[in-house]
Design an enzyme around this catalytic site. Structure first.
Site, PDB file in Angstrom:
ATOM      1  N   TYR A  70     -12.924   8.020  -8.019  1.00  0.00           N
ATOM      2  CA  TYR A  70     -13.952   7.984  -6.970  1.00  0.00           C
ATOM      3  C   TYR A  70     -13.058   8.110  -5.551  1.00  0.00           C
ATOM      4  CZ  TYR A  70     -17.172   5.748  -3.867  1.00  0.00           C
ATOM      5  OH  TYR A  70     -18.114   5.471  -2.845  1.00  0.00           O
ATOM      6  N   TYR A  71     -11.908   7.481  -5.462  1.00  0.00           N
ATOM      7  CA  TYR A  71     -11.198   7.502  -4.073  1.00  0.00           C
ATOM      8  C   TYR A  71     -10.337   8.596  -4.006  1.00  0.00           C
ATOM      9  CZ  TYR A  71     -12.882   3.359  -2.249  1.00  0.00           C
ATOM     10  OH  TYR A  71     -13.432   2.271  -1.576  1.00  0.00           O
ATOM     11  N   ARG A 121     -11.416  11.654  -5.106  1.00  0.00           N
ATOM     12  CA  ARG A 121     -12.410  12.630  -4.625  1.00  0.00           C
ATOM     13  C   ARG A 121     -12.439  12.347  -2.998  1.00  0.00           C
ATOM     14  NH1 ARG A 121     -16.530  10.630  -1.522  1.00  0.00           N
ATOM     15  NH2 ARG A 121     -15.937   8.455  -2.686  1.00  0.00           N
ATOM     16  N   HIS A 171      -7.660  -0.737  -4.736  1.00  0.00           N
ATOM     17  CA  HIS A 171      -8.974  -0.507  -5.344  1.00  0.00           C
ATOM     18  C   HIS A 171      -8.648  -0.604  -6.884  1.00  0.00           C
ATOM     19  CE1 HIS A 171     -11.022   0.726  -1.901  1.00  0.00           C
ATOM     20  NE2 HIS A 171     -10.275   1.561  -1.513  1.00  0.00           N
ATOM     21  N   ASP A 180     -17.961   1.386 -17.853  1.00  0.00           N
ATOM     22  CA  ASP A 180     -17.080   0.528 -17.076  1.00  0.00           C
ATOM     23  C   ASP A 180     -18.008   0.293 -15.744  1.00  0.00           C
ATOM     24  OD1 ASP A 180     -15.417   0.274 -14.477  1.00  0.00           O
ATOM     25  OD2 ASP A 180     -13.859   0.789 -15.629  1.00  0.00           O
TER      26      ASP A 180
END
Lengths: 792, 792
Positions: free
Chosen positions: B313-314, B316, B471, B491
């Protein structure tokens, strides 16, 4: 012959029910296998003896050979279909799909197990698949003129003719009307509806001798068992009996048996049933003076608008037998003019059903209904095709058929496919509609109010019907609300997992009674934590709500208002809902006004079952440290209480996000009003209920009470761009500024500072009647049941 | 000038943080408006004074005019794009979309509000929209050669140049590094990355005098504020500092400022930060001896396989600045060969990221990640385009670009659109992959095991990485499991609603710490109800799990096994997961073996967070009459206990249905093992958590323990046909038949009576090592770390 236990199949001296009991008393499970061999032997001896001595019922081939196929397919129809093969894409595609499916089953071979399981179990699913294959293979035999399919149908029918006479009642005892192939007669009737069509298709292919066997050992006893042998199933007004009537009627048409056909159309003259009998779901079986048979099943449950009293889920289920039998009657007995019966009710019913869907084609979940059922079902493909051919070839039906992506393999399907090929299609526009309920349209109804802009549709469904037979819920004046395909405020639907054997054999679960049917499971008023009519079926079945007003003439202010006088003796309540477009609101909002008036002080609860995640609430509430059920009975025992609030005089405002759209509910609360955040799932050890959330507004110890709220649909959230747009309510305040015996006025101020007023005449709905009232010192006068002055 | 409070914007005598504090101490909220007018006046005086006296820094136009645009667009590139306009469908479509969007914004006019809100609020969203519009309008100016866009960019930049010098720190104080336009410097950096590109595009259009104003009052102080003024943000290794470095680097390239560029690439030489400092999310800011700047941010968080330690996610989020700056460096400073840096790590990272997705393109939710983020994001469009042009023009990337349906409006986007137009596209095949973590690839990793048949894919993600910076979650050896686009075992992701202002300003919610990061929120082992590393960031950051075995050479038996030694001091645990195809199983099943060995007796919990509705359980359990939280801390306080069971020695089997597919979990339990049905939502007064279900297996007071289970994916349910298919488990029994220090053997018997054995050498993974053991009296010998004898 006396040694052959099942000779009564032929002579009908013993009722089917008696036989089943006798059988299970005398024959132990472990000895059945040898016994079966003996039965087969008996049967062979019997057949040979009867055939040899000419004692069999006269075979029908001489009388009706000229007309096979003549039921769903016709000789001329088949010619037309064959001449179009390869030229009509939708038909060809449907044919290819079905051919592939049947060919694959033919490769697997014929499997006819001894019936044993509930739905979802092997024997159930196999027999179900068998009748679907029979029907499809029969059609393929006619269309493709390929012997292979004739052989398959013949051999399977002969195999069933060997098995059927050996069968006792199905071993599962749960149903009020046990079948033989299946645990309930209903599924046996499904079987016969398909098998009749298959038999019609291959009739001429099968030798006369085989036909004698098939008719004598299978179809006649089968039809007798469904009717004479199961009067509690056959002789009532219900989707079950519709299937029963149609099954018997279809095979009657194939065998050209006038007596059987009369039985199907008009019911059993004598059924030996006592008035007041109930089925295993609590549904009424016999009403005093009840007409029965197919025609009664058309006349009674359908309103003149085509609404079927059990609701769209069961209407969908019943439409197939209604229409396929009507089609067969039209082909075989055009003199009966079945499609003109009751002003063409069967075709109107298809239109009503198509209107009872969300924009994605799924049915609104009124009464018992499993969510997800839609216009894409087999039954609706058939209904749309038949309605097209036997109706006025409405080009709007073609757009539905194109979405369905397949047609049925008969003349109606070919007509539809040809229509699409010829580009005749027009959009099927679903507009706001009010469908009456009751045989004469005088037992309330269902209003659907829609607002559609481009591809965005909001839809409100307000239910003010009669009870809905055994599938009805206790939810007078309940509503549900939809944003395109998404449920915004839901109707829970049923508590059942159809055909999932692990969940109570795929049958209705007890939570259907303890939760799904209860009033608290719906978005409507509950008085003193008891359901409407005390949750009593007989009482509930006597009454219906009444329409007060349905006015959608102004597309910006569409209104439905209805009244309920009987759900709680001594209490009257009226619900008025309006879908309103207003500048400075991104989308239409829903205004909801409920006015209660009782002879005694009561507690009133009003739930809203939303979906999604709460984003904000403008009031303080207590959050439960441990969860307790909200109550002890009537559905309350299934709700956990997650939080509760006591309001001041401010508006209560709560916002949530669901599937990318924001919603805000603003309520004009009064000091002391309460609210509870609830979640379903208490007292549900089997995990039969979904863990859905709700908020319940409560007013305590009041005789008169008024609930006013506005639901906004606004903004969007996109998890890919992570952009949150217009996530706040546009409402600044919502107030009841006037209320007396005759009027109510609601004032709303939006965040742009604009004030709007909605005034309703609650007792006089005459369109031209003039009204004069003073509100907050200002005079208002207007004509008609409601007034919405220009914004200021 | 001394009377002008913000003169330090130019001279940088006072740090930004000090200024903000000073500001908020001296100026009350109600007096700000007048003060602002004063500031504007001061600023005007200052500018006029400086310009008039020639004290401004030398304008840059003479040095770099020849190379504008030269950052993302280049002069040659623009020529090529213009010559292809109207000929390349995907590019033309993207251009039309962006033109429509920008034109509509231009019609609305330029709005530059005084910063005030958190994300989701008006001022935040407006400034965000502004920088996106700047970037897009700049590009349109170049491609369409239309003055209108040049004017729009120029005017907006001039307006920002008027505002910027007047701005104190943003009034919201939550961030460890407050911005000026936004509540956190991070968003200011986002702004500058876009604005730099816009400035580059319209550089030649803007008059030299305006450029002086824009550079002096906006870009230089902006870049200084992001770097010198915000060392805690700029001088670290984190996605925040990546954005900061890139923002400064981009504007350095446009302004041709070597000192700024060096600062961007190599960080601040002096930052005055103390080692061990944390940000407001608990993330480490300064590590002793830490290298900083863009190059350090490439070197450190990326493993040699291209995995970014914070998770997809990060990754990206960070990919965009990484790649757009790399593209700019490649255009402006090809001598730096940035795409070859660390063996081409930036391009490998794009490939890794594309592999960390479900079949529908959404990222696996490792660490903090908001679900729904996908390859359809703006950042991935850019990444795929740049990776195509600056990599080896991998035709598989074209299939991703076609799905994305748009390209970025530069040469990389044109290259992609041309590639698609020329039919060069090949499928992007996601195969099983093991991505190392850590700068040298020696800090564990993430294994993705996929089994794809036609369009059906099952995917397992086992996480055995390092902590993942600020994170990261405390979830060593946790896994998630996917059936095509659906999460089977989830998750949880993060507890945050990005950009939804109502939810804590769109920022991380406290439940991210109290639930989402805790071990119990994941499908892995929890010892004694405490999280891994005691939930301590510093401790967790020191360790990583280790791979034991990754072997996907046999597509029918794909294995990952990893070991964790540090999560609980004194306890070692190894998890082995295998995705196995076996005849008589409809789909591959997942075998999960966890072996624990501790110096002390402990309680071990193993949760499985499923989705959907439970259909059956083969064990007795107690159902809670009232719900209590499962525990007091470490995430347990957020779980309601819905039911619990104590097992015998039978297998525990539980089945559920989700989105049309059945799943059955079979566990080899031992007498006394317990299980709890749980549901999230306790101690969550703000409704910040989803009400997701789980089942937790528990073993009490044991030193050694082994959890073995098998998850089957099987059958289907279709609500339209109401057909339930293959809804039962195919497993008859599951047993540990051998276990010692070196081996474990699991035996499974399926319902067809076939027995299979899986033997693992747990301490020796050498591929050719021979093993000999006796199991249940039978000798087994084989070579390699695991053995699966032929079925019997």
């Amino acid at each position: 012959m006396d040694s052959c236990f099942f000779s009564d199949h032929i002579s009908h001296h013993v009722s089917a029910t008696d036989r089943g009991q006798l059988y299970s008393k005398n024959i132990s499970m472990t000895k059945r296998s040898n016994f079966k061999r003996l039965l087969v032997l008996c049967w062979l001896v019997a057949v040979l003896a009867l055939v040899g001595t000419g004692q069999t019922p006269k075979p029908t081939e001489t009388r009706s050979a000229r007309s096979h196929p003549g039921l769903v397919l016709t000789k001329d129809g088949v010619k037309q279909i064959r001449s179009n093969l390869g030229k009509v894409p939708l038909f060809d595609a449907s044919l290819a799909d079905i051919k592939a499916e049947v060919d694959s089953e033919i490769r697997l071979g014929i499997v006819i197990p001894i019936p044993k399981d509930f739905s979802g179990g092997f024997t159930h699913e196999r027999h179900k698949r068998n009748y679907l294959m029979l029907e499809k293979a029969g059609v393929l035999y006619q269309i493709l003129d390929d012997k292979k399919y004739g052989v398959y149908v013949r051999d399977m029918l002969l195999a069933y003719a060997r098995l059927y006479p050996t069968l006792p009642l199905h071993p599962q005892t749960r149903s009020y009307s046990r079948g033989k192939l299946f645990w309930q007669t209903l599924n046996d009737a499904n079987w016969l509806v398909s098998a009749s069509q298959a038999y019609d298709c291959v009739y001429e292919f099968i030798s006369p001798a085989d036909r004698v066997v098939i008719e004598k050992d299978l179809f006649r006893p089968f039809a007798d068992f469904l009717s004479i042998g199961s009067p509690q199933f056959f002789n009532r007004v219900h989707n079950h009996s519709t299937w029963g009537n149609v099954a018997v009627g279809m095979i009657a048409l194939v065998m050209d048996d006038a007596e059987l056909l009369d039985r199907a159309l008009n019911g059993l003259k004598e059924d030996g049933l006592t008035a007041g009998m109930k089925d295993n779901d609590g549904g009424l079986i016999k009403k005093e003076g009840q007409k029965t048979g197919f025609l009664a099943n058309v006349d009674e449950p359908f309103s003149p608008d085509g609404y079927y009293n059990e609701g769209p889920y069961y209407q969908r289920y019943a439409m197939y037998p209604f229409l396929v039998f009507a089609q067969s009657l039209q082909n075989k007995r055009p003199d009966l003019k079945i499609f003109e019966h009751k002003n063409g009710i069967l075709l109107k019913a298809v239109n009503a059903l198509l209107n009872l869907t969300k924009s994605d084609g799924e049915f609104f979940a009124l009464n018992d209904s499993q969510k997800g059922m839609s216009i894409y079902s087999r039954e609706l493909v058939s209904a749309v095709n038949i309605a097209y051919l036997f109706g006025r070839r409405d080009p709007a039906l073609l757009s539905i058929a194109r979405k369905q992506g397949r047609v049925q393999l008969d003349n109606s399907g070919m007509a539809v496919a040809l229509g699409i090929k010829s580009g005749l299609e027009k959009p099927f526009e679903k507009r706001s509609i009010d469908l009456s309920d009751g045989p004469d349209g005088k037992q309330g109804g269902v209003a659907v109010i829609r607002n559609k802009k481009n591809d965005d549709e909001l839809a409100l469904v307000l239910k003010y019907t009669s009870h809905g037979s055994s599938h009805g819920h206790y939810d007078k004046l309940s509503f549900s609300y939809y944003n395109n395909g998404e449920e915004v405020l839901q109707d829970y639907g049923l508590s059942r997992f159809v055909n999932i054997e692990q969940k109570g054999g795929g049958n209705y679960l007890k939570e259907n009674t303890t939760w799904a049917k209860q009033t608290i499971a719906h978005n409507t008023i509950v008085q003193n934590e008891t359901s409407h009519f005390g949750g009593d079926f007989d009482t509930g079945s006597k009454y219906h709500s009444d329409r007060y007003l349905f006015d959608v003439s102004d597309p910006k202010v569409q209104i439905i208002s209805a009244i309920e006088n009987n759900a709680y003796p001594g209490t009257r309540f009226q619900r008025t809902m309006a879908m309103i477009e207003e500048d400075s609101f991104e989308k239409p909002f829903l205004l909801d006004i409920i006015q209660l008036d009782s002879k005694t002080p009561n507690q009133y609860d009003l739930p809203f079952y939303y979906f999604g995640q709460i984003k904000s609430a403008n009031f303080k509430y207590e959050s439960a440290k441990a969860l307790e059920p909200l109550g002890k009975a009537n559905g309350y025992q299934h709700l956990w209480k997650e939080g509760n609030a006591i309001f001041g005089t401010e508006n209560a405002k709560i916002s949530w996000l669901n599937k990318g759209s924001y919603y805000t509910l603003t309520s004009a609360t009064q000091a002391g009003d309460e609210a509870m955040f609830v979640r379903l799932g208490a007292n549900d050890p089997e995990f039969n209920l979904r863990r859905d959330p709700g908020i319940i507004f409560r007013k305590k110890n009041v005789q008169k009470a008024t609930f006013v709220s506005v639901l906004e649909t606004h903004g969007s959230y996109n998890p890919v761009t992570e952009a949150s747009r217009n996530s706040y309510s546009s409402i600044d305040s919502l107030k009841i500024v006037f209320e007396d015996e005759h009027y109510i006025a609601v004032e709303m101020k939006n965040k742009a500072g604009v004030t709007s007023l909605f005034v309703l005449s609650t007792k006089d709905d005459r369109p031209t009647q003039r009204h004069n009232i003073e509100i907050s010192g200002r005079p208002y006068n207007w004509a008609g049941p409601y007034y919405r002055p220009a914004l200021k």
